[in-house]
Motif scaffolding. Structure first.
Motif, PDB file in Angstrom:
ATOM      1  N   TRP A 652      50.600  40.127  40.773  1.00 55.44           N
ATOM      2  CA  TRP A 652      49.443  39.252  40.502  1.00 55.44           C
ATOM      3  C   TRP A 652      49.204  38.331  41.695  1.00 55.44           C
ATOM      4  CZ3 TRP A 652      50.784  37.030  34.949  1.00 55.44           C
ATOM      5  CH2 TRP A 652      51.018  38.100  34.067  1.00 55.44           C
ATOM      6  N   VAL A 669      38.005  37.111  40.046  1.00 52.80           N
ATOM      7  CA  VAL A 669      39.220  36.323  40.282  1.00 52.80           C
ATOM      8  C   VAL A 669      39.271  35.873  41.735  1.00 52.80           C
ATOM      9  CG1 VAL A 669      41.741  36.320  40.176  1.00 52.80           C
ATOM     10  CG2 VAL A 669      40.427  37.610  38.482  1.00 52.80           C
ATOM     11  N   CYS A 672      37.133  32.804  42.397  1.00 55.05           N
ATOM     12  CA  CYS A 672      37.793  31.544  42.007  1.00 55.05           C
ATOM     13  C   CYS A 672      38.893  31.176  42.996  1.00 55.05           C
ATOM     14  CB  CYS A 672      38.367  31.658  40.597  1.00 55.05           C
ATOM     15  SG  CYS A 672      37.129  31.985  39.329  1.00 55.05           S
ATOM     16  N   GLN A 683      46.375  29.362  36.953  1.00 56.31           N
ATOM     17  CA  GLN A 683      45.655  29.131  35.689  1.00 56.31           C
ATOM     18  C   GLN A 683      45.404  30.437  34.959  1.00 56.31           C
ATOM     19  OE1 GLN A 683      42.997  25.289  37.262  1.00 56.31           O
ATOM     20  NE2 GLN A 683      42.023  27.231  36.798  1.00 56.31           N
ATOM     21  N   LEU A 684      44.961  31.449  35.708  1.00 56.01           N
ATOM     22  CA  LEU A 684      44.659  32.731  35.074  1.00 56.01           C
ATOM     23  C   LEU A 684      45.921  33.381  34.528  1.00 56.01           C
ATOM     24  CD1 LEU A 684      42.439  34.760  34.421  1.00 56.01           C
ATOM     25  CD2 LEU A 684      42.886  35.864  36.618  1.00 56.01           C
ATOM     26  N   ILE A 745      35.995  39.391  31.669  1.00 52.96           N
ATOM     27  CA  ILE A 745      36.691  38.606  32.685  1.00 52.96           C
ATOM     28  C   ILE A 745      36.108  37.196  32.801  1.00 52.96           C
ATOM     29  CG2 ILE A 745      35.222  39.503  34.549  1.00 52.96           C
ATOM     30  CD1 ILE A 745      38.963  38.564  34.796  1.00 52.96           C
ATOM     31  N   LEU A 748      37.609  35.136  30.099  1.00 56.29           N
ATOM     32  CA  LEU A 748      39.014  34.860  30.373  1.00 56.29           C
ATOM     33  C   LEU A 748      39.155  33.754  31.426  1.00 56.29           C
ATOM     34  CD1 LEU A 748      41.922  35.775  29.728  1.00 56.29           C
ATOM     35  CD2 LEU A 748      41.743  37.391  31.630  1.00 56.29           C
ATOM     36  N   ILE A 749      38.320  33.821  32.461  1.00 56.17           N
ATOM     37  CA  ILE A 749      38.370  32.798  33.519  1.00 56.17           C
ATOM     38  C   ILE A 749      37.924  31.445  32.968  1.00 56.17           C
ATOM     39  CG2 ILE A 749      37.303  32.074  35.685  1.00 56.17           C
ATOM     40  CD1 ILE A 749      37.326  35.015  36.545  1.00 56.17           C
ATOM     41  N   ALA A 752      40.654  29.979  31.028  1.00 59.27           N
ATOM     42  CA  ALA A 752      41.719  29.477  31.908  1.00 59.27           C
ATOM     43  C   ALA A 752      41.365  28.097  32.439  1.00 59.27           C
ATOM     44  CB  ALA A 752      41.937  30.464  33.061  1.00 59.27           C
ATOM     45  N   TYR A 753      40.093  27.893  32.815  1.00 57.76           N
ATOM     46  CA  TYR A 753      39.676  26.591  33.344  1.00 57.76           C
ATOM     47  C   TYR A 753      39.628  25.527  32.255  1.00 57.76           C
ATOM     48  CZ  TYR A 753      38.621  27.811  38.180  1.00 57.76           C
ATOM     49  OH  TYR A 753      38.722  28.158  39.498  1.00 57.76           O
TER      50      TYR A 753
END
Length: 1104
Positions: A652, A669, A672, A683-684, A745, A748-749, A752-753
């Motif tokens: 990752w 990703v 970011c 974070q992710l 995605i 999901l992002i 995460a934020y």
């Protein structure tokens, strides 16, 4: 030592000082409890008081006071460690000052004259070394105590010192913490109990701030498996930051030279100061925040307000100025910052002389207004000088015109913020390599296509265009919260390359290095190294399913970028995962842009990721583990061993999720990452584990957990991606969609934020520093265990002895590196080499360590014998000795049989050990770690080691006249100082005479006509004579030279009559001497030797 004159009201307060000498103007005193009549209860109390109060009297118990007859005020002007030192100062005062004082009329004039003289002496002493310290006078006194208490080599540089408590068990010891370039030291003296602690920075495993029930806040240091706690610090945070910086500096300089060579500001360990460390840390933080090139340094900081046209208000923040950039960052929570390259500045004007304001005009008809700048005039002049802008009278007309234009622009912006026009800072510098981004070649956008995905893509582009019109576009764009919100929602395909360049800072690198990439491509074309071989092997493994890398166009571009970077940075060269990352960069950026993006990632955003030991990735995995413990306690309770997540998450971090997510999702990703750095990846990662929490908790083993995560990644999609199915990656888990619903995605992002967006970049950097110590020490410990495992098969030394020996060997390697950057050992240290080759000693370092550990007193640091030992055990003759070679020699001398020990000494007097150039110069070892590795040579070397047979005594060549004479002298040197010295000398003389007579008899038997007694061979008589002289003398110090004058007197007969001995003859003769046999078979106390060496190693001045 002369002291800055300080007033003392009571010259003998509490009767702590005893007057030794005095006159009309000066008094020489001794501290009670020291010197004659010292000790006892008074000595204990005074010593404790001096340590706690940080009094110089603890190490300098003599002082000189100045006074005048009509005054009760005394002034301390000098102190001394010994009576001789203080008497020298006293005599100087008598000779140079006393004769002058009689001409003054008033006491005030006398005191002023004396003080001026003393200050002049101090200034002359500290002109070179202490000029950079904050308080040179106090620092001189602290340096005196530091040198006296810890007895470190004089080159060791004290950085700073603090009063604190050190917890020894449950008892605090009040004392002083001294931080130097290479060591953390503590000293305490309380009622006769002295506590002295010396820890080198390279031995520290953990360094962190902690708190518990007893200690509200303390600094925890873990070294050598022992915990040390320091508390009661007045400035604990400042102390911790300095300790952290010194530990990081030591780690980079000694273990991680690739990172250290990028920091020339800290290149000289003798010039490190507290102020320098603080400035370096601030510059590093400044570069990281604004994504600036590594050559930039923070020069000035000014508080000010910046007019933000899109928000219609002034935001408070700081102007940060470097060599080539003017940056601003807000401090009011608006998360607004802007970067202005000096090359873009057109003019700097002051709109109104009565206000403290500046207007900076940049290309593209853009102006920024800073107000309430305290030192605005100096700031304006600095910016002008750095931009090459003149403000002289002859340019007044043009200056007025520009000022008027800027003022009208500002007024227009304030009234009509929506009409702000801003420049687009993109230039095409790629002339020789003129390829477009691969995505535009292999997937051109269809303007007429109006399917829902393309419409959504157009809406995204429109949102960004609106953002550009409000916040600017290009290098001087405003970065705000809204920018991040747009990033989280996804970047349009058409803008991705431009925004990656902007957010990473690569746009500035490319603008300041025009033509650099083209030159690199031309220079690296056709080169053949290990890196180019690995690149060729991996070219077709880089996104093989994408059409761009199924053609020669994409493969050739990838080859050029990777080869050019390997040529630019041979320390990194090429590492796996770089090909995957570069492939994605080439999809959205031009070839030259992709190169500069790769530079930004490898050298700034992911430091130390792409090297042989991937230290950076391992450090971030440790940071990730800490975050898991903090944010996902349920997962921690179920899976106590978090090392599983480290092994799973390695890819990752190395590939920014590109290797585990479909390409159309992975690019979001990367968006970011370029904006928020490693924080976005952390974070992710937390969001992924949180999303799969229930499944992971219910799994029974690691394999099941891996399967769960793999299925999850296969189910991640990008519903907004406009890419056709031929470009998108096929999900491996499509046949099993029932078990996992598709996850978008973007969702999901965003999650995460929302959940983990409060993670601060400063916390991540602090955690990185803390964990880097542990990661590198773990790698070093693994290296040690592997080396000991290999060496233990060759020697009889126990594992514990080998462990201590390795620590001594490694310390000796570092001792040659502590005070210089030009040490051969440091230059040849390469962590990518085999374990045994990582730490090696040159001749000077070997001599010092061997003299501490050898069982007999025959190898002094200046002896030629140490050179012979070094050459004997340096099997590959590269001028460096590794740990295995060193241990095999010691093992023979410690635990070998009588025959083996004698064979070792015998071989010292045979080539190549004995047959050296007269000047004793050792050939330099070849440069390591560069160019192509000769694998065939390695294989041949391993084969030779496997097939190498045990050497027998019959394989040894015979020893000639000169060598035998020196062999006898070596035995005398070994026996010198032994209780049985006389008996051993007689035994050697007897053996020598016997061997010479045997040789003479044998020669006569072989010759048909033996010469008469008077014609006895001169060489033989000379040798026998020499041995007799040595036996009669009890001081063999004169026998250090390899050749004897007696053997030289033999003249031309030596060439005519040669005699020699075999090892078997020497062995048989010596076996008949019980005194010699018992000497060599006497057991050696290895543990005592190791303990003595450990204590003495630091006190010996390391030869370079």
């Amino acid at each position: 030592m002369w002291l800055k004159p300080e007033e003392i009201l009571l010259k003998n307060a509490f009767k702590l000082w005893v007057t030794e000498k005095d006159n009309e103007y000066f008094v020489l005193q001794r501290r009670r409890g020291y010197g004659e009549g010292g000790g006892g209860l008074t000595g204990l109390l005074v010593g404790t008081l001096d340590t706690v109060l940080d009094s110089t009297s603890k190490v300098a118990p003599y002082r000189i006071l100045h006074h005048t007859p009509d005054s009760q005020v005394y002034w301390s002007i000098a102190c001394g460690v010994t009576k001789d030192e203080i008497v020298q100062h006293w005599d100087w005062l008598q000779q140079n000052i006393m004769t002058t004082l009689c001409v003054f009329d008033s006491s005030e004039d006398i005191t002023s004259f004396v003080q001026g003289k003393i200050r002049g002496l101090i200034a002359e002493e500290g002109k070179t070394s202490l000029v950079l310290e904050d308080d040179p006078e106090k620092f001189r006194e602290a340096l005196l105590r530091f040198e006296k208490w810890f007895e470190l080599p004089p080159k060791e540089k004290l950085v700073t010192y603090y009063s604190c408590s050190y917890w020894k068990g449950k008892v605090p010891c009040q004392g002083w913490l001294y931080l130097s370039t290479n060591f953390l030291c503590f000293y305490s003296y309380l009622l006769g109990a002295e506590v002295k602690l010396v820890i080198s920075w390279d031995e520290i495993w953990r360094l962190e701030k902690t708190s518990n029930v007893i200690l509200t806040e303390s600094i925890h240091v873990l070294a050598h498996g022992e915990d040390h706690y320091f508390s009661m610090l007045l400035h604990l945070s400042e102390t911790f930051v300095i300790m952290e910086q010194l530990a990081d500096y030591s780690i980079k300089r000694l273990f991680d030279k690739e990172a250290f060579q990028r920091e020339p500001a800290l290149s000289d360990p003798l010039q490190i100061t507290k102020r320098g460390l603080e400035a370096h840390a601030k510059s590093a933080q400044f570069r990281t925040f604004f994504r600036l090139p590594r050559e930039e340094n923070l020069l000035e900081v000014h508080e000010s307000f910046l007019w933000v046209p899109f928000s219609h208000f002034n935001t408070l923040g700081k102007i940060c100025l470097s060599e080539n950039y003017l940056c601003f960052a807000s401090q009011d929570g608006s998360q607004c910052h802007v970067i202005i390259p000096m090359r873009e500045v057109v003019s700097v004007e002051k709109p109104d002389s009565s206000s403290r304001a500046l207007t900076v005009c940049v290309r593209g008809k853009r102006a920024l207004r800073f107000s309430e700048v305290r030192d605005y005039q100096r700031l304006a002049n600095t910016i002008r000088s750095r931009c090459g802008i003149s403000a002289s009278p002859q340019h007044s007309t043009s200056a007025e015109a520009i000022r008027g234009e800027c003022q009208s622009l500002i007024n227009h912006f304030e009234d009509n913020p929506e009409d702000v026009t801003l420049m687009v800072g993109q230039k095409d510098n790629s002339k020789a390599v003129s390829t477009e981004a691969l995505m535009t070649v292999f997937h051109p956008q269809d303007v007429e296509n109006l399917d829902p995905k393309m419409l959504k893509e157009k809406m995204k582009e429109q949102s960004w265009n609106i953002h550009f019109s409000e916040y600017g576009r290009g290098t001087s764009m405003f970065f705000t919260r809204k920018t991040r919100d747009l990033i989280v929602r996804g970047v349009p395909e058409a803008l991705r390359g431009e925004l990656w360049m902007l957010f990473s800072g690569a746009v500035n690198d490319m603008a300041t290095h025009p033509g650099y990439y083209t030159e690199l491509v031309e220079q690296s074309l056709g080169t053949s190294t290990l890196a180019t071989d690995e690149i060729e092997r991996d070219l077709h493994r880089s996104l093989p399913e994408h059409p761009a890398f199924q053609s020669d166009t994409g493969i050739s571009a990838l080859r050029r970028v990777l080869t050019a970077y390997a040529y630019r940075n041979p320390k990194i060269g090429y590492c796996q995962a770089m090909n995957i990352l570069t492939s994605v960069l080439l999809l959205y950026a031009k070839e030259e842009e992709a190169f500069w993006l790769l530079v930004a990632v490898c050298e700034r955003m992911l430091p130390d990721y792409f090297n042989r030991r991937i230290i950076g990735a391992l450090v971030d995995q440790a940071v990730f583990e800490d975050l898991i413990r903090e944010n996902l306690p349920q997962l921690v309770e179920h899976m106590t061993d978090l090392s599983f997540f480290s092994s799973v998450s390695l890819s990752w971090f190395l590939t920014l999720f590109i290797s585990v997510l479909p390409i159309e999702s992975a690019v979001n990703v990367v968006d970011c990452f370029f904006y928020d750095g490693i924080k976005a990846i952390l974070q992710l990662g937390l969001a992924v584990l949180d999303y799969n929490m229930e499944a992971l908790i219910s799994c029974h083993d690691d394999a099941e957990a891996v399967t769960i995560l793999n299925k999850f990644f296969d189910s991640v999609t990008n519903k907004d991606s406009p890419l056709p199915p031929t470009v998108q990656q096929a999900s491996v888990g499509n046949n099993d969609k029932a078990s996992h619903l598709n996850v978008d995605i973007s969702e999901l992002i965003r999650e995460a934020y929302e959940k983990y967006g409060n993670l601060r970049a400063e916390e991540v950097e602090s955690s990185r520093k803390r964990n880097k110590l542990y990661v590198i020490q773990t790698l070093e410990d693994t290296t040690k265990q592997n080396v000991i495992r290999v060496v233990s098969q060759e020697v009889r030394l126990s594992a514990s002895h080998l462990d201590e020996l390795y620590n001594l060997f490694k310390r000796q390697h570092f001792l040659s590196c502590y005070w210089t950057m030009q040490s051969p050992a440091l230059l040849h240290h390469d962590p990518s080499l085999a374990y045994l080759e990582q730490y090696q000693l040159g001749f000077q370092q070997f001599t010092v360590l061997f003299s501490l550990l050898e069982p007999w007193a025959f190898c002094t640091t200046k002896s030629t014998l140490s050179l012979w030992v070094f050459r004997l055990i340096d099997e590959n003759q590269d001028g460096l000795v590794n740990f295995k070679e060193f241990c095999c020699a010691l093992d023979t001398l410690y635990s070998g049989s009588f025959t083996n020990k004698l064979k070792f000494l015998f071989k010292l007097h045979l080539p190549p050990a004995f047959d050296l150039p007269e000047d004793g110069v050792i050939r330099k070892s070849p440069e390591r770690g560069r160019g192509k590795v000769d694998l065939q040579a390695y294989l041949k070397q391993w084969q030779n080691e496997i097939l190498k047979k045990e050497e027998t005594i019959k394989d040894l060549p015979r020893i000639n006249q000169t060598q035998f004479i020196q062999f006898s002298k070596t035995l005398y040197n070994i026996f010198h100082g032994d209780p049985e010295e006389e008996a051993l000398y007689r035994a050697v003389a007897h053996v020598t005479s016997l061997l010479l007579r045997m040789e003479e008899v044998g020669r006569r038997l072989q010759e048909p006509s033996s010469p008469p007694e008077s014609a006895k061979p001169t060489g033989a008589s000379a040798a026998e004579e020499s041995s007799t002289e040595e036996a009669s003398s009890s001081t063999p110090e004169s026998s250090d030279t390899p050749s004897s004058h007696n053997s030289q007197d033999a003249g031309p007969d030596l060439a005519e009559v040669e005699w020699s001995f075999s090892f078997e003859q020497v062995l048989a003769s010596l076996l008949n001497e019980p005194a010699i046999v018992s000497f060599f078979e006497r057991p050696v106390d290895i543990q005592a030797k190791l303990g003595q060496a450990k204590v003495a190693q630091l006190k010996l001045k390391s030869n370079k």
